[in-house]
Scaffold this active site. Sequence first.
Site, PDB file in Angstrom:
ATOM      1  N   GLU A 177     -16.047  -6.018   7.060  1.00 34.32           N
ATOM      2  CA  GLU A 177     -15.392  -6.700   6.246  1.00 34.32           C
ATOM      3  C   GLU A 177     -15.690  -8.025   6.101  1.00 34.32           C
ATOM      4  O   GLU A 177     -16.444  -8.166   7.297  1.00 34.32           O
ATOM      5  CB  GLU A 177     -13.770  -6.071   6.706  1.00 34.32           C
ATOM      6  CG  GLU A 177     -12.892  -6.726   6.759  1.00 34.32           C
ATOM      7  CD  GLU A 177     -11.759  -6.150   8.075  1.00 34.32           C
ATOM      8  OE1 GLU A 177     -11.764  -4.524   7.720  1.00 34.32           O
ATOM      9  OE2 GLU A 177     -11.224  -7.580   8.506  1.00 34.32           O
TER      10      GLU A 177
ATOM     11  N   TYR B  48       0.867  -1.385   0.084  1.00 33.24           N
ATOM     12  CA  TYR B  48      -0.189   0.074  -0.036  1.00 33.24           C
ATOM     13  C   TYR B  48       0.577   1.611  -0.045  1.00 33.24           C
ATOM     14  O   TYR B  48       1.921   0.886   0.682  1.00 33.24           O
ATOM     15  CB  TYR B  48      -0.612   0.015   1.473  1.00 33.24           C
ATOM     16  CG  TYR B  48      -1.978  -1.125   1.285  1.00 33.24           C
ATOM     17  CD1 TYR B  48      -2.495  -0.986   0.045  1.00 33.24           C
ATOM     18  CD2 TYR B  48      -3.110  -0.896   2.434  1.00 33.24           C
ATOM     19  CE1 TYR B  48      -4.051  -2.014   0.129  1.00 33.24           C
ATOM     20  CE2 TYR B  48      -4.027  -1.959   2.964  1.00 33.24           C
ATOM     21  CZ  TYR B  48      -4.381  -2.147   1.033  1.00 33.24           C
ATOM     22  OH  TYR B  48      -5.327  -2.882   1.172  1.00 33.24           O
TER      23      TYR B  48
END
Length: 364
Positions: free
Chosen positions: A347, A224
């Site tokens: 999630e 990321y």
Amino acid sequence: MIDAISPLHSTQLSVAAFLKQSEPWRKSVLGAFCFSADAVENQMQADTNIPCMHVAMQRLDAGDSVCEVWHGSGQLTQGQSGAIHYCHDEDVLLGVIELPEAMFTADTDKTPLQQATESAYRQIFALLETLRYLYLFRCWNYMADINAHSFGLERYRQFNLGRQDAFLAHGRDVMGNVPAACALGFGQTGSVQGPPTTLTIAFLAGRVASHNIENPRQISAYQYPQQYGPRSPTFSRASLVRIGQNEVLFISGTASIVGHETLHPDNVVAQTRETIANIKAVLDEANRQSCLASQPKFDLASLYYTVYVRRPADLAQIRAELAHCVGDALTAVYLQADMCREDLLLEIEATAVHPWMHMPAQRD
Ligand code: 3EB
């Protein structure tokens, strides 16, 4: 001698049902991960000596609690090392560590949560090295107020700093060969008056390496960009392990992220769909890596799901969408939790256990 068979697998039941189970059943239990808004589970640890994780999260779909119980096989050995309670069979070690952040002070250049995280992972790696379960394949991370900011940094990002430092300190890879994981928040207790906050981590490790799986729709979390924090998160999208006669697939917490960006920030149904598309992509990768190409494949219907829901009011829509995509075989538990990005509304993590060999156990 017959080879030790370790049918690592999990079952789900309420705390009350767990406590009613017979001795022989409990003898196969490596550990239990319990979720409920109150703290009855402390009783389980005291009553049974089994490593028990308790996380203060409300179950949304049914009952008031759920325990995910992991079973091993053969002779189990329980122990304690520092703050870790653990239990292992020949092949697998399950551990639980709970560290109050108040054990750490903010008088260094590291925040208390960062120090707690680094300490927890250092203790985990030290134990795994001592007992020689060198391969960490799944971690469950729970912390209070995951989206709150303190010391100029979001708490999830503080956690990522401490986690990566511990991996580096023990010479572990921080890319590629990293465990599957989830990281969730509970409660809104970060105020000075709030109850003390405890970092809680459970983990499974073994004696053979797992295969780590990435998702082609997503940038690997360990890559990321900086905008998500000074250190990237140390986890893979899934891990696949062969233990005894079972192949176990651990799919990490998965969200509505494509590339590195959150999609559909205001649309819970679209986030659910995108999340399932991500899980499907991970399944496709897992099936390509699974050890026996001719075996039944992993599919959406063969997974056991844990669904973390930020806003309880979204439960019905998330549930309907998941049922629509997975079908009648859907097995899921829903918990109220906060995700590691403020714009994520849910999630989903999942696990599947497949027998990989239908023959009787090999003999020496
Ligand atoms: C994501 O894909 C969502 O920091 O261990 C999912 C699974 C997430 C694990 C972790 C974070 C973690 O980035 C968040």
